[in-house]
Scaffold this active site. Structure first.
Site, short mmCIF file in Angstrom:
data_model
loop_
_atom_site.label_atom_id
_atom_site.label_comp_id
_atom_site.label_asym_id
_atom_site.label_seq_id
_atom_site.Cartn_x
_atom_site.Cartn_y
_atom_site.Cartn_z
N GLU A 208 46.85 -10.70 -36.83
CA GLU A 208 47.46 -10.65 -35.51
C GLU A 208 48.79 -11.42 -35.52
OE1 GLU A 208 46.36 -11.83 -30.86
OE2 GLU A 208 44.79 -11.78 -32.40
N ASP B 279 51.56 -12.77 -32.61
CA ASP B 279 51.62 -12.96 -31.16
C ASP B 279 52.92 -13.54 -30.65
OD1 ASP B 279 48.93 -12.26 -31.08
OD2 ASP B 279 48.21 -14.31 -30.98
N GLU C 36 53.45 -14.98 -26.86
CA GLU C 36 52.81 -15.25 -25.58
C GLU C 36 53.77 -16.08 -24.72
OE1 GLU C 36 48.06 -15.43 -26.30
OE2 GLU C 36 49.20 -17.09 -27.17
N ARG D 58 47.70 -21.09 -35.75
CA ARG D 58 49.03 -21.40 -36.26
C ARG D 58 50.05 -21.37 -35.12
NH1 ARG D 58 46.87 -17.92 -40.43
NH2 ARG D 58 46.68 -19.04 -42.42
#
Length: 290
Positions: A106, A108, A110, A134
């Site tokens: 994944e 990301d 955000e 991470r």
């Protein structure tokens, strides 16, 4: 594809309500290449489906995803984030593999909501071979709710780079030769969601969402996906002929490196690599200089 973008130059994009997607050079609308994954009533199509509005209220958030998955490439979208008091909200743009119960990969973005007058924070995270945690956080140096800005994930065999308006804010290098996991075997879909997370999103959960400010609105346009679709040509992901695998994209160029250092020195507010309370032993990828 604008060559200027690929060479790392910073452009100012006008605020125009139009959304387009490029897959193998073909523009398309939201309806053709994306599907709603959560709460169709809270996703509004604008300008004939070329732009969309995501809505968060007390009843629901919402989300959408690409109909295809991709293995390596460049993935970007323009987003205009929630204005004003957005504390407790999260607007996400991310890539994830479909079989997360097996091994999760994944990538990301955000965007963490804020109280009025405070900077917007973007959190990035990377899962590779099922391991995440991470997180890095950067305070944006502009108001991302005043206009559209471009957010990009570059993913090739050499590194993963997160860009904000073509300014790199994070680099995760492929250090498999040092036994550090790197996502390269599983295709990932492109997703986005708008949701409430006031237990952690703003100041670690101290700032709660103010529902009197609802509905919370985020806008999207100009999707650009240039990658290897799966299912698709069997040799696409391993081809050295893909432009994103070229020499110019195997490391940051000089201008990108300068911008990256500027971001890290002036706007980085959290880095898991230096969080000894969570990681008494420094994670190996941090030692490797990522």
């Amino acid at each position: 594809m604008d060559i200027g973008l690929r060479n790392g130059f910073l452009f100012v994009f006008p605020c125009v309500l139009a959304l387009s997607l490029t897959v193998s050079g073909r523009p398309a609308t939201f309806l053709e290449d994306f599907r709603i994954t959560w709460s169709e009533s809270h996703i509004r199509k604008l300008d004939g489906g070329r732009a969309i509005q995501l809505v968060l209220d007390q009843n629901s958030g919402c989300g959408f995803a690409s109909k295809k998955q991709y293995l390596f490439g460049r993935f970007s979208m323009k987003i205009k984030l929630i204005p004003g008091d957005s504390a407790g909200t999260v607007t996400a743009f991310y890539q994830i593999n479909s079989d997360t119960d097996r091994v999760r990969d994944e990538l990301d973005f955000e965007f963490l909501g804020n109280r009025t007058g405070q900077p917007y924070t973007v959190q990035t995270n990377i899962y590779a071979h099922g391991k995440g945690d991470r997180e890095q956080r950067v305070n944006l140096w502009f108001d991302p709710a005043a206009d559209f800005h471009t957010y990009t994930i570059m993913w090739n065999h050499h590194h993963i780079v997160f860009y904000v308006d073509e300014v790199p804010i994070r680099v995760y290098k492929n250090n498999e030769d040092r036994n550090i996991p790197y996502p390269k075997l599983q295709p990932m879909g492109v997703y986005s969601t708008l949701w409430e997370a006031d237990d952690w999103a703003t100041r670690g959960g101290l700032e709660k969402i103010d529902w009197t400010k609802a509905p919370f609105l985020a806008y999207y346009k100009d999707f650009d996906i240039d990658g290897c679709p799966v299912p698709g040509p069997a040799n696409c992901a391993t081809s050295t002929g893909n432009w994103w695998e070229g020499t110019a994209y195997q490391a940051l160029n000089a201008m990108e490196a300068r911008r990256y250092r500027w971001v890290r020195m002036n706007h980085l507010i959290y880095d898991y690599c230096t969080d000894k309370s969570r990681f008494p032993v420094t994670p190996p990828e941090c030692i490797a200089g990522i």
